[in-house]
Design an enzyme around this catalytic site. Structure first.
Site, short mmCIF file in Angstrom:
data_model
loop_
_atom_site.label_atom_id
_atom_site.label_comp_id
_atom_site.label_asym_id
_atom_site.label_seq_id
_atom_site.Cartn_x
_atom_site.Cartn_y
_atom_site.Cartn_z
N ASP A 1 -20.08 12.51 -11.54
CA ASP A 1 -20.50 11.13 -11.85
C ASP A 1 -22.02 10.99 -11.93
OD1 ASP A 1 -20.93 11.62 -9.23
OD2 ASP A 1 -20.12 9.72 -8.50
N HIS B 1 -34.73 31.62 -28.78
CA HIS B 1 -34.59 30.39 -27.99
C HIS B 1 -34.28 30.74 -26.53
CE1 HIS B 1 -33.87 27.71 -31.78
NE2 HIS B 1 -35.13 28.06 -31.61
N ASP C 1 -43.33 28.79 -25.53
CA ASP C 1 -43.08 27.80 -26.58
C ASP C 1 -42.73 26.52 -25.85
OD1 ASP C 1 -42.17 26.19 -28.64
OD2 ASP C 1 -41.02 27.79 -29.62
N ASP D 1 -45.09 20.77 -30.16
CA ASP D 1 -44.33 22.03 -30.28
C ASP D 1 -45.33 23.17 -30.50
OD1 ASP D 1 -42.51 24.02 -30.70
OD2 ASP D 1 -41.71 23.21 -32.58
N HIS E 1 -36.75 34.08 -38.36
CA HIS E 1 -36.72 32.61 -38.41
C HIS E 1 -37.64 32.09 -39.51
CE1 HIS E 1 -40.66 32.39 -36.41
NE2 HIS E 1 -40.22 33.24 -35.51
N HIS F 1 -41.24 23.74 -39.50
CA HIS F 1 -40.28 22.64 -39.68
C HIS F 1 -41.01 21.31 -39.52
CE1 HIS F 1 -40.44 22.31 -35.26
NE2 HIS F 1 -40.39 23.63 -35.26
N HIS G 1 -37.20 19.32 -34.24
CA HIS G 1 -36.85 19.75 -35.60
C HIS G 1 -36.53 18.46 -36.34
CE1 HIS G 1 -35.56 23.84 -33.77
NE2 HIS G 1 -36.86 23.71 -33.86
N GLU H 1 -45.40 28.53 -37.61
CA GLU H 1 -45.09 29.39 -36.47
C GLU H 1 -44.57 30.77 -36.84
OE1 GLU H 1 -41.44 28.04 -34.38
OE2 GLU H 1 -41.67 26.18 -35.49
N TYR I 1 -41.23 40.25 -33.94
CA TYR I 1 -40.40 40.56 -32.78
C TYR I 1 -39.85 41.98 -32.95
CZ TYR I 1 -40.66 35.52 -33.06
OH TYR I 1 -41.12 34.24 -33.20
N ARG J 1 -45.27 35.10 -31.11
CA ARG J 1 -45.23 33.95 -32.03
C ARG J 1 -46.45 33.09 -31.75
NH1 ARG J 1 -40.45 32.44 -31.19
NH2 ARG J 1 -40.61 30.70 -29.73
N GLU K 1 -47.81 29.19 -32.80
CA GLU K 1 -47.32 27.95 -33.42
C GLU K 1 -48.28 26.79 -33.18
OE1 GLU K 1 -43.61 26.47 -31.71
OE2 GLU K 1 -43.23 25.29 -33.52
N1 GLY Z 1 -39.52 25.13 -30.08
C1 GLY Z 1 -38.62 25.28 -31.14
C2 GLY Z 1 -39.31 25.66 -32.36
O1 GLY Z 1 -40.44 26.10 -32.32
O2 GLY Z 1 -38.81 25.48 -33.44
MN MN Z 2 -41.77 25.87 -30.78
MN MN Z 3 -41.30 24.83 -33.80
#
Ligand code: GLY
Ligand code: MN
Ligand code: MN
Length: 441
Positions: free
Chosen positions: A43, A245, A262, A273, A352, A356, A363, A386, A390, A408, A410
């Site tokens: 609950d 992720h 990230d 982000d 990837h 975005h 996103h 980004e 890898y 990465r 970004e």
């Molecule tokens: N943090 C998710 C992305 O970079 O798309």
């Molecule tokens: Mn990100």
């Molecule tokens: Mn992102």
């Protein structure tokens, strides 16, 4: 603290939707529901997070509410919300209530959510088109059930709606271009996210745990008014960085490893982000530095393309070419460079996308093509850039010295009239900047 969106701006957004509804049909309505609380355990619930479309149109942050837009009605903007209840409020928190809703939110009419089905029955009766988000299945079931009731009583003159139309494309088109007030809030989300990344770089050390780094980040967010991250924070040390992720954040940070973070703050609904990858001990090894500089060059190449009229595939092409050249120069990709570039040989190293849309959702909504063509950038769009490389352990045909490295980088970017604005460039990014920030404590 940045200014919130004004009531007038919310009214303008609703007026735009009302005008589109009017144009679409002589008799159309739109129904936009709030989010509902979600059970976490028995609950107890997860912290409430408002539905982005509902928030975009109302600024109202309670669950259990529905916005109705009905251009032909006496009250075109109607909100159904939780009524004042001393008993419920002493348990679950304050409510705006029906009486204050109209004035506080600048709407025409408010009533209790307990009565929404009766009102929707009258509103749907004889309506030609009903606009609602087709991925909201609970609402769909509610509306279809009301329509069934209308269908069951034609002799009483009732008539079910003739068409159900997805409202998502309209809202996405509105949300993809950010207003000046929205951009201010996004700059604040970015600024807070920058502070958190800088703090994390100072905190990280061999022997600390990934979740402790995440805690530092969330602490910094909250200290600046961002009480929640915009998505699950990723702190991946060593090979964990190769899991795109990765949110377990359970491992101990090791001397000699890189750490990929990230993380972005959510500020007044808007997402930051940012990703940075840096050495746990503050100094890159030669191997790490070489690979890092390839990703950095790819990001810089992509950023350099961003301006009105250009598009994301153009940025991707620039990044992909730079990644391929870099991987070739390091001997990781072998053979004719021209052929490697033509074949997009970097793809196994970055599975990837390049970026975005960014906004109320990390996103964010908005299409990536328009009328079958690549979507052109326009001033007021916000996106991430980004790129990454890898190389998980065991990656075939790659020298072992590169194994276990994930990188990465970004940043969050506004498309401006003449080019772009990088909102998150203040987080150390070059090898020299990172090493200097981490060692000059
Ligand atoms: N943090 C998710 C992305 O970079 O798309
Ligand atoms: Mn990100
Ligand atoms: Mn992102």
């Amino acid at each position: 603290m940045s200014q919130s969106i004004t009531i007038e701006e919310y009214q303008k957004r609703r007026a735009r939707l009302l005008a589109r509804l009017k144009k679409a049909s002589a008799h159309a309505i739109a129904v936009i529901p709030s989010a509902q609380l979600q059970t976490r355990s028995r609950d107890t619930e997860f912290p409430f997070r408002q539905d982005s479309d509902f928030f975009y149109l109302t600024g109202f942050n309670e669950p259990n509410a529905v916005l109705v837009l009905a251009p032909h009605a006496d009250a075109p903007v109607q909100l159904y919300c939780q009524p004042i209840s001393p008993h419920e409020e002493v348990w679950h928190g304050r409510r705006l209530g029906v009486d204050k809703a109209a004035e506080t939110l600048g709407i025409d009419f408010a009533a209790s959510i307990d009565d929404v089905d009766d009102h929707l029955y009258a509103l749907l009766d004889g309506t030609e088109k009903v606009y609602f988000a087709h991925d909201k299945h609970d609402l769909a079931a509610q509306l279809y059930s009301i329509a069934d009731e209308l269908r069951a009583s034609p002799k009483q003159g009732h008539q079910a709606p003739q068409a159900w139309v997805d409202i998502n494309p309209w809202l996405a088109e509105m949300r993809i271009i950010k207003s000046p007030a929205e951009l201010e809030l996004m700059r604040e989300a970015a600024r807070i996210s920058v502070l958190a990344h800088k703090r994390a770089m100072l905190f990280a050390k061999p022997g600390k745990f990934e979740y402790q780094v995440a805690a530092e980040i969330h602490h910094e967010f909250a200290m600046h008014g961002a009480i929640s991250p915009a998505y699950g924070t990723i702190c991946g040390g060593g090979e964990n960085a190769c899991i795109l992720h990765y949110t377990e954040n359970q491992s101990e940070l090791r001397d000699g490893d890189l750490l990929l973070i990230d993380a972005g703050a959510e500020y007044q609904g808007f997402a930051g982000d940012i990703t940075r990858t840096f050495p746990v001990n503050g100094r890159f090894t030669e191997t790490q530095k070489e690979l890092y500089n390839v990703v950095l060059a790819a990001q810089q190449a992509a950023l350099a393309t961003l301006k009105p009229g250009s598009n994301l595939p153009t940025a991707m092409k620039a990044a992909g070419k730079t990644l391929t050249e870099g991987l070739h120069a390091l001997g990781i990709l072998k053979g004719s460079l021209k052929k490697l570039i033509d074949d997009e040989a970097f793809r196994p190293f970055m599975i990837h996308g390049l970026g975005h849309w960014l906004g109320l959702d990390v996103h964010d909504v908005g299409t990536y093509t328009q009328e079958g063509k690549k979507r052109k950038f326009e001033p007021g769009m916000v996106l991430t850039i980004e790129p990454g490389i890898y190389i998980p352990k065991g990656m075939p045909n790659v020298d072992e010295k590169w194994h276990g490295i994930g990188i990465r980088i970004e940043d969050d970017v506004i498309i401006t009239e003449n080019g772009h604005e990088n909102m998150t460039s203040a987080v150390p990014k070059t090898v020299a900047e990172i090493e200097q920030w981490m060692t000059a404590k």
